[in-house]
Motif scaffolding. Structure first.
Motif, PDB file in Angstrom:
ATOM      1  N   ASP A  94      28.220  86.097  16.940  1.00 12.23           N
ATOM      2  CA  ASP A  94      27.483  86.900  15.952  1.00 12.23           C
ATOM      3  C   ASP A  94      27.109  86.071  14.727  1.00 12.23           C
ATOM      4  N   ASP A  95      28.049  85.251  14.262  1.00 18.81           N
ATOM      5  CA  ASP A  95      27.803  84.437  13.074  1.00 18.81           C
ATOM      6  C   ASP A  95      26.685  83.426  13.283  1.00 18.81           C
ATOM      7  N   ASN A  96      26.410  83.108  14.557  1.00 20.43           N
ATOM      8  CA  ASN A  96      25.396  82.104  14.865  1.00 20.43           C
ATOM      9  C   ASN A  96      24.202  82.694  15.610  1.00 20.43           C
ATOM     10  N   ASP A  97      24.068  84.030  15.517  1.00 17.24           N
ATOM     11  CA  ASP A  97      22.920  84.743  16.101  1.00 17.24           C
ATOM     12  C   ASP A  97      22.733  84.441  17.584  1.00 17.24           C
ATOM     13  N   ILE A  98      23.849  84.423  18.310  1.00 13.54           N
ATOM     14  CA  ILE A  98      23.810  84.215  19.761  1.00 13.54           C
ATOM     15  C   ILE A  98      24.162  85.545  20.425  1.00 13.54           C
ATOM     16  N   SER A  99      23.249  86.063  21.235  1.00 14.28           N
ATOM     17  CA  SER A  99      23.446  87.402  21.809  1.00 14.28           C
ATOM     18  C   SER A  99      24.227  87.388  23.114  1.00 14.28           C
ATOM     19  N   GLY A 100      24.233  86.278  23.827  1.00 13.32           N
ATOM     20  CA  GLY A 100      24.943  86.213  25.096  1.00 13.32           C
ATOM     21  C   GLY A 100      25.054  84.769  25.556  1.00 13.32           C
ATOM     22  N   ILE A 101      25.977  84.516  26.495  1.00 19.66           N
ATOM     23  CA  ILE A 101      26.200  83.156  26.994  1.00 19.66           C
ATOM     24  C   ILE A 101      26.120  83.146  28.514  1.00 19.66           C
ATOM     25  N   ASP A 102      25.877  81.958  29.065  1.00 17.35           N
ATOM     26  CA  ASP A 102      25.705  81.821  30.507  1.00 17.35           C
ATOM     27  C   ASP A 102      26.952  81.317  31.215  1.00 17.35           C
ATOM     28  N   GLY A 103      27.989  81.033  30.450  1.00 15.95           N
ATOM     29  CA  GLY A 103      29.235  80.597  31.063  1.00 15.95           C
ATOM     30  C   GLY A 103      30.224  80.164  30.011  1.00 15.95           C
ATOM     31  N   ALA A 104      31.508  80.173  30.390  1.00 15.77           N
ATOM     32  CA  ALA A 104      32.557  79.784  29.439  1.00 15.77           C
ATOM     33  C   ALA A 104      33.756  79.223  30.178  1.00 15.77           C
ATOM     34  N   LEU A 105      34.444  78.327  29.501  1.00 15.29           N
ATOM     35  CA  LEU A 105      35.654  77.709  30.035  1.00 15.29           C
ATOM     36  C   LEU A 105      36.774  77.837  29.014  1.00 15.29           C
ATOM     37  N   LEU A 106      37.958  78.238  29.486  1.00 16.20           N
ATOM     38  CA  LEU A 106      39.166  78.262  28.657  1.00 16.20           C
ATOM     39  C   LEU A 106      40.244  77.459  29.369  1.00 16.20           C
ATOM     40  N   ASP A 107      40.766  76.455  28.699  1.00 16.80           N
ATOM     41  CA  ASP A 107      41.844  75.619  29.221  1.00 16.80           C
ATOM     42  C   ASP A 107      43.060  75.932  28.359  1.00 16.80           C
ATOM     43  N   ILE A 108      43.906  76.835  28.835  1.00 15.37           N
ATOM     44  CA  ILE A 108      44.958  77.423  28.003  1.00 15.37           C
ATOM     45  C   ILE A 108      46.146  76.470  27.840  1.00 15.37           C
ATOM     46  N   GLY A 109      46.726  76.482  26.656  1.00 17.84           N
ATOM     47  CA  GLY A 109      47.944  75.716  26.441  1.00 17.84           C
ATOM     48  C   GLY A 109      47.761  74.597  25.442  1.00 17.84           C
ATOM     49  N   VAL A 110      48.723  73.685  25.418  1.00 16.36           N
ATOM     50  CA  VAL A 110      48.744  72.597  24.443  1.00 16.36           C
ATOM     51  C   VAL A 110      48.097  71.365  25.062  1.00 16.36           C
ATOM     52  N   SER A 111      47.374  70.593  24.268  1.00 20.17           N
ATOM     53  CA  SER A 111      46.684  69.415  24.786  1.00 20.17           C
ATOM     54  C   SER A 111      47.620  68.214  24.847  1.00 20.17           C
ATOM     55  N   SER A 112      47.215  67.217  25.623  1.00 19.56           N
ATOM     56  CA  SER A 112      48.007  65.992  25.722  1.00 19.56           C
ATOM     57  C   SER A 112      48.158  65.333  24.352  1.00 19.56           C
ATOM     58  N   PHE A 113      47.096  65.351  23.561  1.00 17.10           N
ATOM     59  CA  PHE A 113      47.154  64.754  22.226  1.00 17.10           C
ATOM     60  C   PHE A 113      48.218  65.441  21.384  1.00 17.10           C
ATOM     61  N   GLN A 114      48.232  66.757  21.409  1.00 19.06           N
ATOM     62  CA  GLN A 114      49.205  67.485  20.603  1.00 19.06           C
ATOM     63  C   GLN A 114      50.626  67.205  21.067  1.00 19.06           C
ATOM     64  N   LEU A 115      50.819  67.102  22.374  1.00 18.45           N
ATOM     65  CA  LEU A 115      52.146  66.796  22.902  1.00 18.45           C
ATOM     66  C   LEU A 115      52.599  65.391  22.525  1.00 18.45           C
ATOM     67  N   ASP A 116      51.650  64.449  22.599  1.00 17.55           N
ATOM     68  CA  ASP A 116      52.003  63.044  22.421  1.00 17.55           C
ATOM     69  C   ASP A 116      52.022  62.603  20.962  1.00 17.55           C
ATOM     70  N   ASN A 117      51.504  63.425  20.069  1.00 17.69           N
ATOM     71  CA  ASN A 117      51.499  63.090  18.652  1.00 17.69           C
ATOM     72  C   ASN A 117      52.805  63.580  18.030  1.00 17.69           C
ATOM     73  N   PRO A 118      53.758  62.682  17.771  1.00 17.10           N
ATOM     74  CA  PRO A 118      55.098  63.105  17.327  1.00 17.10           C
ATOM     75  C   PRO A 118      55.083  64.017  16.104  1.00 17.10           C
ATOM     76  N   GLU A 119      54.179  63.754  15.163  1.00 22.68           N
ATOM     77  CA  GLU A 119      54.226  64.494  13.904  1.00 22.68           C
ATOM     78  C   GLU A 119      53.872  65.964  14.063  1.00 22.68           C
ATOM     79  N   ARG A 120      53.284  66.356  15.214  1.00 25.28           N
ATOM     80  CA  ARG A 120      52.896  67.745  15.408  1.00 25.28           C
ATOM     81  C   ARG A 120      54.081  68.628  15.832  1.00 25.28           C
ATOM     82  N   GLY A 121      55.157  68.013  16.315  1.00 25.36           N
ATOM     83  CA  GLY A 121      56.368  68.769  16.617  1.00 25.36           C
ATOM     84  C   GLY A 121      56.317  69.625  17.864  1.00 25.36           C
ATOM     85  N   PHE A 122      55.382  69.320  18.786  1.00 22.62           N
ATOM     86  CA  PHE A 122      55.285  70.094  20.025  1.00 22.62           C
ATOM     87  C   PHE A 122      56.260  69.598  21.102  1.00 22.62           C
ATOM     88  N   SER A 123      56.601  68.328  21.037  1.00 22.94           N
ATOM     89  CA  SER A 123      57.312  67.704  22.147  1.00 22.94           C
ATOM     90  C   SER A 123      58.812  67.613  21.924  1.00 22.94           C
TER      91      SER A 123
END
Length: 311
Positions: free
Chosen positions: A88-117
């Protein structure tokens, strides 16, 4: 650190999206832009790639990775559950497809300061959006024993949940638990030695549970599925990758409710509620990684891809 996220089930996602060159496609979990780049490569100059993430590091890294694409690009700091607001904020009325990759990323896991690992000693954080104030520290030091037991059992599917919660609450009476390393040691002490010798790392399930709680991951997923279905154009597809049974169960049940929306009692001879399905199932059993992918990326082992299509 570089945001080098290895896209899981990459080819399977690109193929199942059935990308139209001039279409509008959303990567709701942008990460480092691996999947998004594959989508964008299929788009023409008229096509639009929308990338959503709540992690500033992800948006920055993805922006650089996607620079070479000829399609139009829109990168938004938000959560995928807010897809309708983003469009809505970008005046888009509909989309032709979408992807969701759920969970934590490798970067977040491997970056010690983020505290995920549980493999690095770091401050108890686990926020995907570092603008949020609520952290893993607040869960570990603020939740009472019953609350801790519930989330560790529910979100971590950990059979030693009650014992782990008891050890956490006892330990923090002496002093606050500040780091992932301190928490790992408490969990190890709570789980009997015999049980620690089998299965995954003893802290894996508890860390998963706390991360899910901090980021409201399952609530977001539940809210998002219908919202994405609502904004899909006819023949548009929604692809969702999950990494554990709780996520996969939510996706499977949400898809089935959308495919079979009738609320009439089973004894009724005909439907009187008038609810008609507006999507159809593309995948029966979920798509899982090939052996060659697992050899290259062991973290993909538990991944499952489910796909539906708008009528």
């Amino acid at each position: 650190m570089d945001f080098n996220h290895v896209p899981v089930l990459y080819r399977e996602c690109i193929d199942n999206l059935k990308i139209k060159p001039d279409g509008i496609y959303v990567d709701g979990t942008l990460g480092g832009g691996g999947h998004a780049h594959g989508i964008g490569e299929q788009l023409s100059e008229k096509g639009l790639l929308v990338g959503i993430d709540r992690d500033d590091d992800a948006l920055s890294a993805a922006g650089k990775r996607l620079e070479d694409l000829k399609c139009r690009k829109l990168l938004v700091k938000s959560t995928y559950a807010d897809i309708k607001d983003v469009l809505d904020d970008n005046d888009i009325s509909g989309i032709d497809g979408a992807l969701l990759d759920i969970g934590v990323s490798s970067f977040q896991l491997d970056n010690p300061e983020r505290g995920f690992s549980y493999m690095h000693d770091a401050p108890l954080d686990m926020r995907m959006n570092r603008d949020d104030s609520f952290t893993a520290y607040d869960v570990v030091n603020g939740y009472d024993k019953n609350q801790l037991t519930e989330i560790i059992r529910k979100y971590g599917e950990e059979k030693w949940a009650s014992r782990i919660a008891e050890f956490i609450t006892k330990a923090r009476k002496k002093e606050k638990i500040n780091t992932t390393g301190e928490l790992v040691e408490i969990i190890k002490n709570a789980i009997p030695a015999g049980a620690r010798r089998e299965g995954p790392h003893p802290a894996k399930r508890t860390f998963q549970a706390i991360r899910i709680e901090v980021n409201s991951e399952l609530e977001q997923l539940k809210d998002a599925i219908d919202r994405f279905c609502d904004v899909l154009n006819p023949d548009g597809r929604l692809c969702i990758i999950t990494f554990h049974s709780l996520e996969d169960r939510i996706v499977k049940e949400a898809y089935n409710r959308r495919i079979n929306p009738c609320t009439c009692p089973p004894e009724f001879p005909v439907c009187v509620c008038g609810k008609v399905s507006d999507v159809k199932k593309v995948t029966g059993k979920p798509i899982i990684p090939s052996e060659s992918e697992l050899t290259d990326n062991p973290r993909a082992r538990s991944a499952k891809l489910r796909v539906i299509e708008k009528r």
